[in-house]
Design a protein around this motif. Structure first.
Motif, PDB file in Angstrom:
ATOM      1  N   THR A 270       0.816  -1.180  -0.034  1.00  0.00           N
ATOM      2  CA  THR A 270       0.000  -0.104   0.025  1.00  0.00           C
ATOM      3  C   THR A 270       0.793   1.276   0.169  1.00  0.00           C
ATOM      4  OG1 THR A 270      -1.983  -1.031   0.936  1.00  0.00           O
ATOM      5  CG2 THR A 270      -1.645   1.177   1.314  1.00  0.00           C
ATOM      6  N   ALA A 271       1.997   1.268   1.007  1.00  0.00           N
ATOM      7  CA  ALA A 271       2.726   2.475   0.911  1.00  0.00           C
ATOM      8  C   ALA A 271       3.494   2.763  -0.395  1.00  0.00           C
ATOM      9  CB  ALA A 271       3.814   2.206   1.927  1.00  0.00           C
ATOM     10  N   SER A 272       3.768   1.754  -1.234  1.00  0.00           N
ATOM     11  CA  SER A 272       4.442   1.886  -2.471  1.00  0.00           C
ATOM     12  C   SER A 272       3.126   2.471  -3.371  1.00  0.00           C
ATOM     13  CB  SER A 272       4.638   0.496  -3.179  1.00  0.00           C
ATOM     14  OG  SER A 272       5.878   0.001  -2.226  1.00  0.00           O
ATOM     15  N   LYS A 273       2.244   2.204  -3.311  1.00  0.00           N
ATOM     16  CA  LYS A 273       0.749   2.531  -4.127  1.00  0.00           C
ATOM     17  C   LYS A 273       0.604   4.036  -3.894  1.00  0.00           C
ATOM     18  CE  LYS A 273      -1.577  -1.955  -4.131  1.00  0.00           C
ATOM     19  NZ  LYS A 273      -2.681  -2.683  -3.493  1.00  0.00           N
ATOM     20  N   VAL A 274       0.645   4.251  -2.857  1.00  0.00           N
ATOM     21  CA  VAL A 274       0.306   5.772  -2.374  1.00  0.00           C
ATOM     22  C   VAL A 274       1.439   6.703  -2.990  1.00  0.00           C
ATOM     23  CG1 VAL A 274       0.178   7.383  -0.516  1.00  0.00           C
ATOM     24  CG2 VAL A 274      -1.034   5.295  -0.523  1.00  0.00           C
ATOM     25  N   ALA A 275       2.769   6.033  -2.424  1.00  0.00           N
ATOM     26  CA  ALA A 275       4.108   6.978  -3.340  1.00  0.00           C
ATOM     27  C   ALA A 275       4.084   7.180  -4.759  1.00  0.00           C
ATOM     28  CB  ALA A 275       5.220   6.302  -2.535  1.00  0.00           C
ATOM     29  N   ALA A 301     -10.210   0.898  -5.635  1.00  0.00           N
ATOM     30  CA  ALA A 301      -9.396  -0.645  -5.745  1.00  0.00           C
ATOM     31  C   ALA A 301      -8.243  -0.456  -4.572  1.00  0.00           C
ATOM     32  CB  ALA A 301      -8.619  -0.470  -7.000  1.00  0.00           C
ATOM     33  N   LEU A 302      -7.757   0.229  -4.248  1.00  0.00           N
ATOM     34  CA  LEU A 302      -6.448   0.418  -3.121  1.00  0.00           C
ATOM     35  C   LEU A 302      -7.167   0.225  -1.909  1.00  0.00           C
ATOM     36  CD1 LEU A 302      -3.823   3.000  -2.852  1.00  0.00           C
ATOM     37  CD2 LEU A 302      -4.876   2.168  -1.020  1.00  0.00           C
ATOM     38  N   LEU A 303      -8.334   0.656  -1.589  1.00  0.00           N
ATOM     39  CA  LEU A 303      -8.900   0.199  -0.153  1.00  0.00           C
ATOM     40  C   LEU A 303      -9.449  -1.082  -0.335  1.00  0.00           C
ATOM     41  CD1 LEU A 303      -9.997   1.578   2.697  1.00  0.00           C
ATOM     42  CD2 LEU A 303     -12.121   1.881   1.519  1.00  0.00           C
TER      43      LEU A 303
END
Length: 564
Positions: A270-275, A301-303
């Motif tokens: 998740t951290a990589s997606k947000v970054a 999708a992320l949630l």
């Protein structure tokens, strides 16, 4: 005769002593061997601490025990203590430089430490040119790439492939070497051959697709990205590769659409997606205006991929806020807070939304809840100070500021709060207290740009300590360049010093950077122009200041000067 007997007797004693030393040394070696073997056994059972203690005891018995140092190096590497691993690995190699195993270990550790030149020399020594070990050749080729010697890396892999055929582990190294030597056609042909030999390997398809994209053969690139996705239908890496292709080609809305299955994949952190989103999709307003449907899909999708992760929840809440769904965002965050263990930011976001929606009861409720959950949290208390100021509770804001500086452990936090407290004192008209608080702020945090700026400006308004005010204004601009507000302060101090031309130069920069059409900047610029004798332009800027909301009385006073 007696003297002769004495010499013989002494020699016998010396001989006996040597014999005892040799025997003692042998006993130490035996104890060291037993300790070492016990360490190996404990290591095989996974009890690393006990194993390390055995190896260290073996070294105490025999300080030159290379095998014990080698084993300790391996344990340190396993538990992530890279510097210790390097130190032990170096010692093992120094004791027995002829041992290939120790040399190989030391070379790998040097590689991890970034000493590529040192590792290169060791791997070169280990490489048998007649019968090259594939692992050593590959590692050496990687180092040659890192050292900026791609032709040598390519030669190593070519030699290896001539003897043993294509090595899957070496494919990417050879591809990189060909690209770095600008042999793009050969790289494409090589990867096409590799894909033919290994048709089920998705990573090779991705590499071929990237080469095709670089060669502007987009149809071939897309075909291979899709082939990679088909080969690795449950993985996220081929999908990310396709999304990156669309991003680099600036193909919208294909880029966010391709990113949706990546964000839905639980294997991608998740951290990589947000970054990634924050790096490559920064302009939220424009994105939501043009690609609202895709933004909704990405956030949802992320949630779904990580529903219990606060980072995923925050990303989703941010989506709701940027899409203007403030009520839904507030409800979502409030529900997460009710579940317990919510981060501080959720409370702050709920409070900020409530401020925007003018929900005073909600502001107070969540401020109390946040304080209960995060007692003595300076970040929260600073937020609460600003809330109190917005509500006109200056006394409450000052009481809270006094409380924060008492418990604050960080000089930067204390300096920030003293600065805010000084601003509050200035708002109440108590400049003497404000200046005293600014002094305390700078004593705790001398590089606080906001305090330096405000202190300098208020000193200039009172026309006192102007040289010091100038130094503070200059430092504030060094710490925070390109700030229209800070440049305005700098220009105004110069104006008060009578250095009008310098003030004009600085103020021009401030006006260029200002995006708020600040009436104060326009008013100040008019004053500077008037001091320079440019009466017509001064009048123009004073009128612009009036249109931007400046005090009409102040403008009228200035316009009177023009008629005198």
């Amino acid at each position: 005769m007696d003297r002769f007997k004495y010499i013989v007797f002494s020699l016998l004693l010396f001989s006996a002593g040597v014999g005892e030393s040799a025997a003692a040394a042998e006993r130490r070696r035996e104890r060291a061997s037993l300790l070492y073997l016990e360490g190996v056994e404990r290591q095989s059972l996974g009890t690393l601490r006990e194993a390390a203690q055995c190896y260290e005891a073996a070294i105490r018995e025999v300080p030159e025990h290379a095998a014990a140092y080698y084993r300790l190096s391996g344990i340190a590497r396993m538990i992530g203590e890279s510097e210790t691993a390097l130190r032990y690995g170096r010692r093992a190699y120094e004791i027995d430089p002829g041992c290939d195993e120790y040399a190989d270990n030391y070379a790998r550790l040097l590689t991890v430490a970034g000493d590529y030149a040192g590792a290169d020399s060791l791997f070169t020594r280990l490489l048998d040119e007649d019968r090259p070990d594939p692992e050593t050749a590959i590692l050496l080729a990687v180092l040659r790439l890192e050292l900026g010697r791609p032709a040598e890396a390519l030669a190593l892999i070519d030699t290896l492939e001539a003897r043993s055929g294509i090595q899957p582990r070496a494919v990417d190294i050879k591809r990189q070497a060909l690209v770095r030597t600008e042999r793009y056609g050969e790289a494409f042909g090589y990867m096409t051959d590799v894909c033919g030999r290994y048709p089920g390997e998705a990573s090779f398809r991705i590499q071929l697709a990237e080469l095709a994209a670089a060669l502007r053969s987009d149809s071939v690139a897309l075909a291979n990205y899709r082939a990679a996705i088909a080969l690795d239908s449950t993985g996220w890496k081929p999908r990310m590769a396709l999304a990156e292709y669309y991003r680099l080609k600036e193909r919208w809305p294909e880029f966010p659409e391709a990113l949706v299955p990546v964000f839905a994949h639980a294997g991608y952190p998740t951290a990589s997606k947000v970054a990634y989103f924050d790096t490559h999709m920064r302009n939220w307003q424009e994105l939501y205006r043009r690609y609202f449907a895709q933004m909704v899909q990405l956030s949802e999708a992320l949630l779904r991929s990580d529903p219990g992760n606060p980072e995923a929840q925050e990303f989703y809440a941010r989506h709701l806020m940027y899409s203007g769904q403030l009520e839904r965002a507030q409800e979502f965050l409030a529900a997460r807070i009710a579940e317990g263990e919510a981060p501080l930011k959720f409370y702050r976001d709920v409070i900020e939304i409530a401020q925007f929606r003018q929900q005073r009861d909600t502001i107070k409720r969540y401020a109390v809840l946040a304080r209960e959950r995060f007692p003595k949290n300076p970040e929260l208390d600073i937020t609460l100070i600003f809330i109190q100021l917005q509500e006109g509770d200056t006394l409450g804001a000052m009481r809270r500021a006094r409380e924060v500086v008492r418990y604050a452990e960080s000089d930067s936090v204390a300096g920030t709060v003293y600065g805010i407290w000084g601003d509050v004192a200035h708002l109440t008209g108590d400049n003497r207290a404000a200046f005293r608080l600014y002094e305390r702020a700078l004593k705790r945090w001398p590089e606080n740009a906001s305090v330096l700026n405000n202190f300098a400006y208020y000193l200039s308004e009172e026309q006192r300590d102007l040289e010091r005010a100038l130094r503070m204004a200059e430092r504030a601009n060094e710490l925070t360049p390109h700030s229209a507000t800070y440049l305005d302060t700098h220009a105004w101090v110069l104006y008060r010093l009578g250095r009008y031309e310098e003030a004009q130069t600085v103020m021009r920069k401030a006006l260029v950077l200002d995006r708020s059409n600040s009436s104060e900047l326009l008013l100040h610029y008019g004053d500077i122009l008037y001091a320079l004798g440019q009466r017509f332009m001064a009048k123009t800027y004073w009128k612009r200041a009036l249109e931007a909301g400046a005090d009409g009385v102040k403008i009228e006073e200035r316009l009177k000067f023009l008629n005198e």
